[in-house]
Scaffold this motif. Sequence first.
Motif, mmCIF file in Angstrom:
data_model
loop_
_atom_site.group_PDB
_atom_site.id
_atom_site.type_symbol
_atom_site.label_atom_id
_atom_site.label_comp_id
_atom_site.label_asym_id
_atom_site.label_seq_id
_atom_site.Cartn_x
_atom_site.Cartn_y
_atom_site.Cartn_z
ATOM 1 N N VAL A 61 0.861 -1.185 0.000
ATOM 2 C CA VAL A 61 0.000 0.000 0.000
ATOM 3 C C VAL A 61 0.897 1.234 0.000
ATOM 4 C CG1 VAL A 61 -1.764 1.296 1.256
ATOM 5 C CG2 VAL A 61 -1.836 -1.214 1.221
ATOM 6 N N ILE A 62 0.758 2.056 -1.042
ATOM 7 C CA ILE A 62 1.587 3.255 -1.154
ATOM 8 C C ILE A 62 0.678 4.476 -1.251
ATOM 9 C CG2 ILE A 62 3.383 4.448 -2.454
ATOM 10 C CD1 ILE A 62 4.250 1.768 -3.597
ATOM 11 N N PHE A 63 0.778 5.366 -0.276
ATOM 12 C CA PHE A 63 0.053 6.628 -0.355
ATOM 13 C C PHE A 63 0.812 7.509 -1.337
ATOM 14 C CE2 PHE A 63 -1.565 4.674 3.392
ATOM 15 C CZ PHE A 63 -2.910 5.029 3.383
ATOM 16 N N SER A 64 0.114 7.906 -2.394
ATOM 17 C CA SER A 64 0.738 8.510 -3.554
ATOM 18 C C SER A 64 -0.094 9.694 -4.040
ATOM 19 C CB SER A 64 0.882 7.445 -4.655
ATOM 20 O OG SER A 64 1.567 7.934 -5.764
ATOM 21 N N CYS A 65 0.294 10.281 -5.153
ATOM 22 C CA CYS A 65 -0.483 11.381 -5.747
ATOM 23 C C CYS A 65 0.069 11.652 -7.140
ATOM 24 C CB CYS A 65 -0.418 12.633 -4.868
ATOM 25 S SG CYS A 65 1.206 13.400 -4.781
ATOM 26 N N ASN A 66 -0.408 12.711 -7.776
ATOM 27 C CA ASN A 66 0.070 13.083 -9.104
ATOM 28 C C ASN A 66 1.183 14.114 -9.086
ATOM 29 O OD1 ASN A 66 -2.013 11.527 -10.185
ATOM 30 N ND2 ASN A 66 -3.354 13.282 -10.525
ATOM 31 N N THR A 67 1.117 15.028 -8.122
ATOM 32 C CA THR A 67 1.871 16.269 -8.220
ATOM 33 C C THR A 67 3.186 16.305 -7.462
ATOM 34 O OG1 THR A 67 0.599 17.167 -6.353
ATOM 35 C CG2 THR A 67 -0.250 17.591 -8.575
ATOM 36 N N CYS A 68 3.387 15.435 -6.504
ATOM 37 C CA CYS A 68 4.599 15.481 -5.696
ATOM 38 C C CYS A 68 5.807 15.020 -6.526
ATOM 39 C CB CYS A 68 4.449 14.597 -4.466
ATOM 40 S SG CYS A 68 5.958 14.471 -3.481
ATOM 41 N N PRO A 69 6.863 15.813 -6.591
ATOM 42 C CA PRO A 69 8.044 15.406 -7.369
ATOM 43 C C PRO A 69 8.708 14.141 -6.851
ATOM 44 C CG PRO A 69 8.487 17.407 -6.098
ATOM 45 C CD PRO A 69 7.016 17.169 -6.029
ATOM 46 N N TYR A 136 -4.053 4.836 8.794
ATOM 47 C CA TYR A 136 -2.757 4.209 8.570
ATOM 48 C C TYR A 136 -1.624 5.009 9.212
ATOM 49 C CZ TYR A 136 -4.322 0.502 5.445
ATOM 50 O OH TYR A 136 -4.909 -0.640 4.943
ATOM 51 N N GLY A 137 -1.818 6.315 9.314
ATOM 52 C CA GLY A 137 -0.761 7.167 9.851
ATOM 53 C C GLY A 137 0.160 7.704 8.774
ATOM 54 N N ALA A 138 -0.300 7.699 7.531
ATOM 55 C CA ALA A 138 0.502 8.245 6.437
ATOM 56 C C ALA A 138 0.635 9.756 6.606
ATOM 57 C CB ALA A 138 -0.151 7.922 5.097
ATOM 58 N N THR A 139 1.825 10.267 6.360
ATOM 59 C CA THR A 139 2.079 11.700 6.476
ATOM 60 C C THR A 139 2.683 12.287 5.209
ATOM 61 O OG1 THR A 139 4.281 11.301 7.420
ATOM 62 C CG2 THR A 139 2.434 11.543 8.971
ATOM 63 N N ARG A 140 3.172 11.434 4.337
ATOM 64 C CA ARG A 140 3.880 11.891 3.141
ATOM 65 C C ARG A 140 3.406 11.141 1.907
ATOM 66 N NH1 ARG A 140 7.408 16.297 4.383
ATOM 67 N NH2 ARG A 140 7.703 16.159 6.636
ATOM 68 N N THR A 141 3.745 11.682 0.766
ATOM 69 C CA THR A 141 3.619 10.943 -0.491
ATOM 70 C C THR A 141 5.001 10.944 -1.144
ATOM 71 O OG1 THR A 141 2.897 12.961 -1.656
ATOM 72 C CG2 THR A 141 1.184 11.477 -0.855
ATOM 73 N N PRO A 142 5.575 9.768 -1.385
ATOM 74 C CA PRO A 142 5.022 8.440 -1.103
ATOM 75 C C PRO A 142 5.291 7.985 0.338
ATOM 76 C CG PRO A 142 7.126 8.217 -2.220
ATOM 77 C CD PRO A 142 6.851 9.694 -2.134
ATOM 78 N N HIS A 143 4.385 7.172 0.855
ATOM 79 C CA HIS A 143 4.524 6.574 2.185
ATOM 80 C C HIS A 143 4.040 5.137 2.067
ATOM 81 C CE1 HIS A 143 4.423 7.656 6.768
ATOM 82 N NE2 HIS A 143 5.033 6.506 6.543
ATOM 83 N N VAL A 144 4.911 4.186 2.370
ATOM 84 C CA VAL A 144 4.641 2.762 2.135
ATOM 85 C C VAL A 144 4.196 2.055 3.409
ATOM 86 C CG1 VAL A 144 5.674 0.549 1.475
ATOM 87 C CG2 VAL A 144 6.316 2.635 0.252
ATOM 88 N N PHE A 145 3.194 1.191 3.258
ATOM 89 C CA PHE A 145 2.758 0.280 4.320
ATOM 90 C C PHE A 145 2.683 -1.113 3.707
ATOM 91 C CE2 PHE A 145 1.535 4.393 5.679
ATOM 92 C CZ PHE A 145 1.547 4.376 7.066
#
Length: 204
Positions: A61-69, A136-145
């Motif tokens: 599980v990766i908290f991700s997005c489009n815009t973060c470099p 989950y406690g995700a704080t960043r993109t990317p953040h892996v669980f």
Amino acid sequence: MKMKFRLPVLALFCVFLTITTYSQNSTGYEIGDVATDFSLKNVDGKMVSLADYTDAKGYIVIFSCNTCPYVVAYEDRMIELHNKYNNKGYPVIAINPNNPELSPGDSFEKMKERSKDKNFPFAYVFDEKQEIFPQYGATRTPHVFLLEKTAKGNVVRYIGAIDDNFKDASAVKETFLENAIDALMNKKEVPVTTTRAIGCTIKV
């Protein structure tokens, strides 16, 4: 008089720091916790949950997005991870947690565009209500669980970064995530269970 003023201020600062640190450390999952399932909309319009992957042995599980470099730098590696481990029972599931009102480039429509442009082979789902990433406690993109499917549920085995070099895949020395997956597949202890997630803050 100056010393009398500074000591209470210093004491208050220490209390604030302690409370802040506790709050950060007590939020979200820790290694060994059982992760909640979710039902989130994929870029193909279908709802996706962990339970849908009936043959899975676990989940990346990766908290991700489009815009973060940082994410952009990792996208090809995320694709490679899915292609390498999906058939072995560990699919990638990318979750976009960002508020599109604050980051228009992370809207659902833009997610569909990005997925098509990059030909993502994995599910790319939208945490539209921003309910899953705090659990989950995700704080960043990317953040892996990294989760392992067990009799008691999906147990968290690794949290943090994909590897030790977001800038250059060819210069990576420590493949934290791959090492963790390989350990699980060989029924061994994960060598490094937590690392610092390097990336952009989640837009709430």
